[in-house]
Design a protein around this motif. Structure first.
Motif, mmCIF file in Angstrom:
data_model
loop_
_atom_site.group_PDB
_atom_site.id
_atom_site.type_symbol
_atom_site.label_atom_id
_atom_site.label_comp_id
_atom_site.label_asym_id
_atom_site.label_seq_id
_atom_site.Cartn_x
_atom_site.Cartn_y
_atom_site.Cartn_z
ATOM 1 N N LEU A 190 0.833 -1.111 -0.128
ATOM 2 C CA LEU A 190 0.009 -0.068 -0.167
ATOM 3 C C LEU A 190 0.970 1.207 -0.077
ATOM 4 C CD1 LEU A 190 -2.644 -1.087 2.801
ATOM 5 C CD2 LEU A 190 -2.578 -1.581 0.378
ATOM 6 N N GLU A 191 0.867 2.069 -1.042
ATOM 7 C CA GLU A 191 1.340 3.418 -1.216
ATOM 8 C C GLU A 191 0.575 4.576 -0.885
ATOM 9 O OE1 GLU A 191 3.181 3.031 -4.828
ATOM 10 O OE2 GLU A 191 4.449 1.367 -4.279
ATOM 11 N N ARG A 195 3.305 7.269 3.458
ATOM 12 C CA ARG A 195 3.592 5.937 4.059
ATOM 13 C C ARG A 195 3.564 4.819 3.014
ATOM 14 N NH1 ARG A 195 -1.141 5.010 8.322
ATOM 15 N NH2 ARG A 195 -1.038 7.197 8.134
ATOM 16 N N THR A 196 4.179 3.911 2.968
ATOM 17 C CA THR A 196 4.310 2.545 2.254
ATOM 18 C C THR A 196 4.185 1.524 3.069
ATOM 19 O OG1 THR A 196 5.563 3.544 0.393
ATOM 20 C CG2 THR A 196 5.613 1.128 0.686
ATOM 21 N N VAL A 271 -2.418 0.256 -4.717
ATOM 22 C CA VAL A 271 -2.401 -0.946 -4.222
ATOM 23 C C VAL A 271 -1.798 -1.857 -5.004
ATOM 24 C CG1 VAL A 271 -3.613 -2.941 -3.147
ATOM 25 C CG2 VAL A 271 -4.327 -0.649 -2.401
ATOM 26 N N ARG A 272 -0.696 -2.679 -4.725
ATOM 27 C CA ARG A 272 0.188 -3.222 -5.645
ATOM 28 C C ARG A 272 -0.067 -4.641 -5.246
ATOM 29 N NH1 ARG A 272 2.564 0.350 -8.980
ATOM 30 N NH2 ARG A 272 3.243 2.368 -8.248
ATOM 31 N N THR A 273 -0.133 -5.695 -6.204
ATOM 32 C CA THR A 273 -0.198 -7.037 -5.730
ATOM 33 C C THR A 273 0.727 -7.587 -6.617
ATOM 34 O OG1 THR A 273 -2.021 -7.180 -7.607
ATOM 35 C CG2 THR A 273 -2.733 -6.946 -5.280
ATOM 36 N N PRO A 274 1.744 -8.553 -5.776
ATOM 37 C CA PRO A 274 2.774 -9.343 -6.550
ATOM 38 C C PRO A 274 2.042 -10.742 -6.915
ATOM 39 C CG PRO A 274 3.087 -9.465 -4.144
ATOM 40 C CD PRO A 274 1.962 -8.403 -4.475
ATOM 41 N N PHE A 275 1.273 -10.796 -7.993
ATOM 42 C CA PHE A 275 0.752 -11.964 -8.312
ATOM 43 C C PHE A 275 1.572 -12.686 -9.246
ATOM 44 C CE2 PHE A 275 -3.638 -10.577 -6.764
ATOM 45 C CZ PHE A 275 -3.395 -11.150 -5.610
#
Length: 318
Positions: A190-191, A195-196, A271-275
């Motif tokens: 979450l960026e 905050r990250t 929101v990044r998702t390392p899928f």
């Protein structure tokens, strides 16, 4: 700032969701028509019998409302209100809501009665007030948007309702079944502004509705969530019984007491998702399940919806 520029005789373009039964449909139609006819107010009432026609009806009536100096109105649950409000925002016309759903978080937040006749009466004297909405990848939401467990729960619930009927008991048992079934934990980055955060969770919930936060007991956990912000909420990883406990605490309005929830306010968040190549994710947006492409971009859109607010409510706020 409050925009109250609205003609006293502005026509109402009403999109009414038919609901679950023929008698209910006719009762709602009659209640709306009775109040407006008695008031001598111009209106156009469109009854949507098939949910697949809702977007087209909303687009058509939004265009007419804009062309004729009118007001676009939605009558139905939060999903119906979202679909019609989306076109009000896109076309720039004023929007009125006649809440007819189960929870009606949006209507209750803005002081709009759940009693249909009262809500229609309130439209006649309401003033226009710009209110905040949320956005995820350009798709607006009035109440909340989420990924993970909640979209799965909604899909399972609709399947079970189609098989066993639409009732609160069926909805409850379906939710219990989903919560106790195996499901994947999300790994998210979450960026959000300054905050990250890296976290693992079963579901990420983004809310635009303080009433909903209050009912599950999260306002004390995230007191800094102010006007102009959305609230991000994510439970920490838990087993099946742990998830069941979180649901129970939420139902009792004591979710913050568990210490197992991350929550904070923001205006913009990615929101990044390392899928590993998988870039599409299911999301629930005001109760509708969509497929979105990651990364997800959330944003609070302050004053973007020109909502008709009951006069008494507006006097209290001002």
């Amino acid at each position: 700032m409050t925009d109250t520029t609205l003609a006293a005789d502005a026509p109402l373009y009403i999109v009414l969701n038919a609901g679950s039964g023929a008698s209910e449909k006719e009762e709602r139609r009659a209640a709306i028509e009775e109040v407006l006819t008695a008031a001598g107010r111009r209106y156009h009432l469109h009854l949507v019998e098939d949910g697949s026609e809702l977007d087209d009806a909303a687009i058509a009536h939004a265009g007419q409302a804009c062309a004729n100096g009118g007001i676009l109105v939605a009558a139905g649950g939060d999903g119906t209100i979202n679909a019609v409000a989306r076109q009000a925002v896109a076309h720039g016309c004023p929007f009125g809501a006649l809440p007819q759903g189960t929870f009606n978080y949006f209507g209750r937040t803005h002081g709009i009665s759940e009693e249909l006749s009262d809500a229609v009466h309130a439209l006649l004297t309401a003033t226009v007030q710009p209110v905040q909405i949320g956005s995820v990848n350009g798709r607006i939401f009035l109440v909340n948007a989420s990924i993970g467990l909640y979209p799965e729960l909604l899909e399972e619930r609709e399947q079970d309702k189609a098989q066993f009927g639409r009732s609160r008991v069926v909805a409850f048992l379906s939710a219990l079944k989903t919560i106790l079934s195996p499901h994947r934990r999300l790994r998210l980055t979450l960026e959000a502004e300054d905050r990250t955060m890296h976290l693992r969770t079963h579901t990420l919930f983004v809310g635009n509705n303080r009433l909903q936060m209050e009912q599950v007991g999260l306002t004390e956990l995230a007191p800094e969530v102010a006007e102009g912000e959305l609230a991000a909420v994510a439970p920490k990883p838990a087993g099946r019984l742990g998830m069941l406990g979180l649901v129970l605490q939420g139902a009792l309005g004591r979710l913050a007491d568990t210490g197992d929830v991350v929550a904070f306010g923001f205006r913009r968040m990615t929101v990044r998702t390392p899928f590993y190549g998988r870039r599409r994710v299911k999301a629930a947006v005001d109760g509708e399940v969509l497929t979105l492409t990651t990364p997800l971009h959330f944003e609070a859109l302050d004053g973007r919806l020109r909502l008709l607010v009951p006069a008494a409510r507006n006097l209290v706020k001002d």
